[in-house]
Scaffold this motif. Sequence first.
Motif, PDB file in Angstrom:
ATOM      1  N   ARG A 126       0.851  -1.191   0.000  1.00 22.31           N
ATOM      2  CA  ARG A 126       0.000   0.000   0.000  1.00 22.31           C
ATOM      3  C   ARG A 126       0.883   1.235   0.000  1.00 22.31           C
ATOM      4  O   ARG A 126       1.910   1.278   0.679  1.00 22.31           O
ATOM      5  N   ALA A 127       0.460   2.229  -0.755  1.00 18.90           N
ATOM      6  CA  ALA A 127       1.157   3.517  -0.803  1.00 18.90           C
ATOM      7  C   ALA A 127       0.149   4.612  -0.507  1.00 18.90           C
ATOM      8  O   ALA A 127      -0.958   4.609  -1.040  1.00 18.90           O
ATOM      9  N   ASN A 128       0.536   5.538   0.368  1.00 20.13           N
ATOM     10  CA  ASN A 128      -0.273   6.723   0.669  1.00 20.13           C
ATOM     11  C   ASN A 128       0.550   7.952   0.336  1.00 20.13           C
ATOM     12  O   ASN A 128       1.661   8.116   0.845  1.00 20.13           O
ATOM     13  N   TYR A 129      -0.009   8.803  -0.509  1.00 22.46           N
ATOM     14  CA  TYR A 129       0.659  10.039  -0.898  1.00 22.46           C
ATOM     15  C   TYR A 129      -0.104  11.203  -0.290  1.00 22.46           C
ATOM     16  O   TYR A 129      -1.287  11.419  -0.594  1.00 22.46           O
ATOM     17  N   LYS A 130       0.558  11.948   0.583  1.00 22.23           N
ATOM     18  CA  LYS A 130      -0.068  13.071   1.280  1.00 22.23           C
ATOM     19  C   LYS A 130      -0.111  14.290   0.361  1.00 22.23           C
ATOM     20  O   LYS A 130       0.923  14.813  -0.049  1.00 22.23           O
ATOM     21  N   LEU A 131      -1.336  14.730   0.035  1.00 19.59           N
ATOM     22  CA  LEU A 131      -1.523  15.922  -0.800  1.00 19.59           C
ATOM     23  C   LEU A 131      -1.449  17.186   0.050  1.00 19.59           C
ATOM     24  O   LEU A 131      -0.858  18.183  -0.357  1.00 19.59           O
ATOM     25  N   ASN A 132      -2.101  17.164   1.233  1.00 21.68           N
ATOM     26  CA  ASN A 132      -2.048  18.250   2.216  1.00 21.68           C
ATOM     27  C   ASN A 132      -2.440  17.651   3.569  1.00 21.68           C
ATOM     28  O   ASN A 132      -2.457  16.427   3.715  1.00 21.68           O
ATOM     29  N   ASN A 133      -2.775  18.480   4.552  1.00 20.40           N
ATOM     30  CA  ASN A 133      -3.074  17.960   5.890  1.00 20.40           C
ATOM     31  C   ASN A 133      -4.316  17.076   5.938  1.00 20.40           C
ATOM     32  O   ASN A 133      -4.453  16.266   6.857  1.00 20.40           O
ATOM     33  N   ASN A 134      -5.244  17.229   5.004  1.00 22.10           N
ATOM     34  CA  ASN A 134      -6.483  16.462   5.036  1.00 22.10           C
ATOM     35  C   ASN A 134      -6.633  15.445   3.909  1.00 22.10           C
ATOM     36  O   ASN A 134      -7.373  14.469   4.061  1.00 22.10           O
ATOM     37  N   TRP A 135      -6.006  15.652   2.797  1.00 20.87           N
ATOM     38  CA  TRP A 135      -6.224  14.809   1.628  1.00 20.87           C
ATOM     39  C   TRP A 135      -4.985  13.972   1.307  1.00 20.87           C
ATOM     40  O   TRP A 135      -3.862  14.435   1.413  1.00 20.87           O
ATOM     41  N   LEU A 137      -3.808  10.484  -1.520  1.00 21.04           N
ATOM     42  CA  LEU A 137      -4.106   9.434  -2.494  1.00 21.04           C
ATOM     43  C   LEU A 137      -3.659   8.109  -1.891  1.00 21.04           C
ATOM     44  O   LEU A 137      -2.637   8.053  -1.205  1.00 21.04           O
ATOM     45  N   THR A 138      -4.402   7.065  -2.161  1.00 23.68           N
ATOM     46  CA  THR A 138      -4.017   5.753  -1.653  1.00 23.68           C
ATOM     47  C   THR A 138      -4.103   4.723  -2.775  1.00 23.68           C
ATOM     48  O   THR A 138      -4.996   4.789  -3.631  1.00 23.68           O
ATOM     49  N   PHE A 139      -3.155   3.819  -2.763  1.00 24.04           N
ATOM     50  CA  PHE A 139      -3.090   2.734  -3.746  1.00 24.04           C
ATOM     51  C   PHE A 139      -2.790   1.444  -2.993  1.00 24.04           C
ATOM     52  O   PHE A 139      -1.920   1.413  -2.124  1.00 24.04           O
ATOM     53  N   THR A 140      -3.514   0.378  -3.321  1.00 27.91           N
ATOM     54  CA  THR A 140      -3.285  -0.933  -2.712  1.00 27.91           C
ATOM     55  C   THR A 140      -3.300  -1.994  -3.805  1.00 27.91           C
ATOM     56  O   THR A 140      -4.172  -1.982  -4.679  1.00 27.91           O
ATOM     57  N   ALA A 141      -2.342  -2.910  -3.738  1.00 26.19           N
ATOM     58  CA  ALA A 141      -2.325  -4.106  -4.601  1.00 26.19           C
ATOM     59  C   ALA A 141      -2.152  -5.306  -3.675  1.00 26.19           C
ATOM     60  O   ALA A 141      -1.289  -5.308  -2.794  1.00 26.19           O
ATOM     61  N   ARG A 142      -2.999  -6.332  -3.869  1.00 24.76           N
ATOM     62  CA  ARG A 142      -3.012  -7.489  -2.977  1.00 24.76           C
ATOM     63  C   ARG A 142      -3.185  -8.757  -3.786  1.00 24.76           C
ATOM     64  O   ARG A 142      -3.976  -8.795  -4.721  1.00 24.76           O
ATOM     65  N   SER A 143      -2.452  -9.804  -3.396  1.00 26.28           N
ATOM     66  CA  SER A 143      -2.623 -11.141  -3.978  1.00 26.28           C
ATOM     67  C   SER A 143      -2.821 -12.132  -2.851  1.00 26.28           C
ATOM     68  O   SER A 143      -2.013 -12.180  -1.920  1.00 26.28           O
ATOM     69  N   GLU A 144      -3.898 -12.897  -2.928  1.00 28.11           N
ATOM     70  CA  GLU A 144      -4.174 -13.966  -1.959  1.00 28.11           C
ATOM     71  C   GLU A 144      -4.143 -15.288  -2.708  1.00 28.11           C
ATOM     72  O   GLU A 144      -4.828 -15.456  -3.715  1.00 28.11           O
ATOM     73  N   PHE A 145      -3.335 -16.220  -2.206  1.00 24.62           N
ATOM     74  CA  PHE A 145      -3.118 -17.507  -2.863  1.00 24.62           C
ATOM     75  C   PHE A 145      -4.059 -18.532  -2.239  1.00 24.62           C
ATOM     76  O   PHE A 145      -3.890 -18.918  -1.081  1.00 24.62           O
ATOM     77  N   THR A 163      -6.411  -8.085  -6.051  1.00 22.89           N
ATOM     78  CA  THR A 163      -7.195  -6.879  -5.807  1.00 22.89           C
ATOM     79  C   THR A 163      -6.299  -5.671  -6.028  1.00 22.89           C
ATOM     80  O   THR A 163      -5.165  -5.642  -5.550  1.00 22.89           O
ATOM     81  N   ILE A 164      -6.815  -4.675  -6.736  1.00 21.69           N
ATOM     82  CA  ILE A 164      -6.124  -3.404  -6.910  1.00 21.69           C
ATOM     83  C   ILE A 164      -7.119  -2.295  -6.578  1.00 21.69           C
ATOM     84  O   ILE A 164      -8.274  -2.345  -7.018  1.00 21.69           O
ATOM     85  N   PHE A 165      -6.657  -1.333  -5.790  1.00 15.75           N
ATOM     86  CA  PHE A 165      -7.521  -0.221  -5.386  1.00 15.75           C
ATOM     87  C   PHE A 165      -6.749   1.079  -5.508  1.00 15.75           C
ATOM     88  O   PHE A 165      -5.595   1.175  -5.100  1.00 15.75           O
TER      89      PHE A 165
END
Length: 172
Positions: A126-135, A137-145, A163-165
């Motif tokens: 998962r990656a979270n990119y802080k735009l400012n104090n409140n906003w 972007l988030t990205f998640t990639a997951r594999s379940e075997f 799963t990709i979000f």
Amino acid sequence: PSNDESIAPGTPPPAIEIDVDEVAKRKWALDAGVQGNWFLSDNNHLTVQVLHDVNNAYNGFNGKIEYNHRFTGFGLPNIQWKITTGLNWLSQQQVDFYYGVGENDTNELRYYYQGKSAFNPYIKIRANYKLNNNWRLTFTARSEFLSPAITDSPLVNDKVMKTIFLGVVYAY
């Protein structure tokens, strides 16, 4: 076989698949239980969870053990990464309820399948990119075997659930 075609010795039989729209609908389950969180350090976290089906849809348990490691890096400012690895456990009752096939689903005996307890390992980033104090972007990639206890079901075609979000989060 009664024709000229034959199956070579050691070749697995062809997969039996059933159309999921033809099986009986499954009830929604409501799970509740306990979770323990251990913060091993500022960047490392361990979670253990055990849940039970409280509305008696499948009358079973499930759980997980999960390890998270949080870090920054790759020379990108305002971004935080988290890598997670874990193991989901599903009781025989839960696997059979969702992936089993019986007389309520079809009259074809060749499709019948009784599920067994399953262990599904997974990995997630998962990656979270802080735009400012409140906003952010988030990205998640997951594999379940998926365990053979699930993939052997005629309702399942894949061995890995991916799963990709990508989304936006507002924190107030």
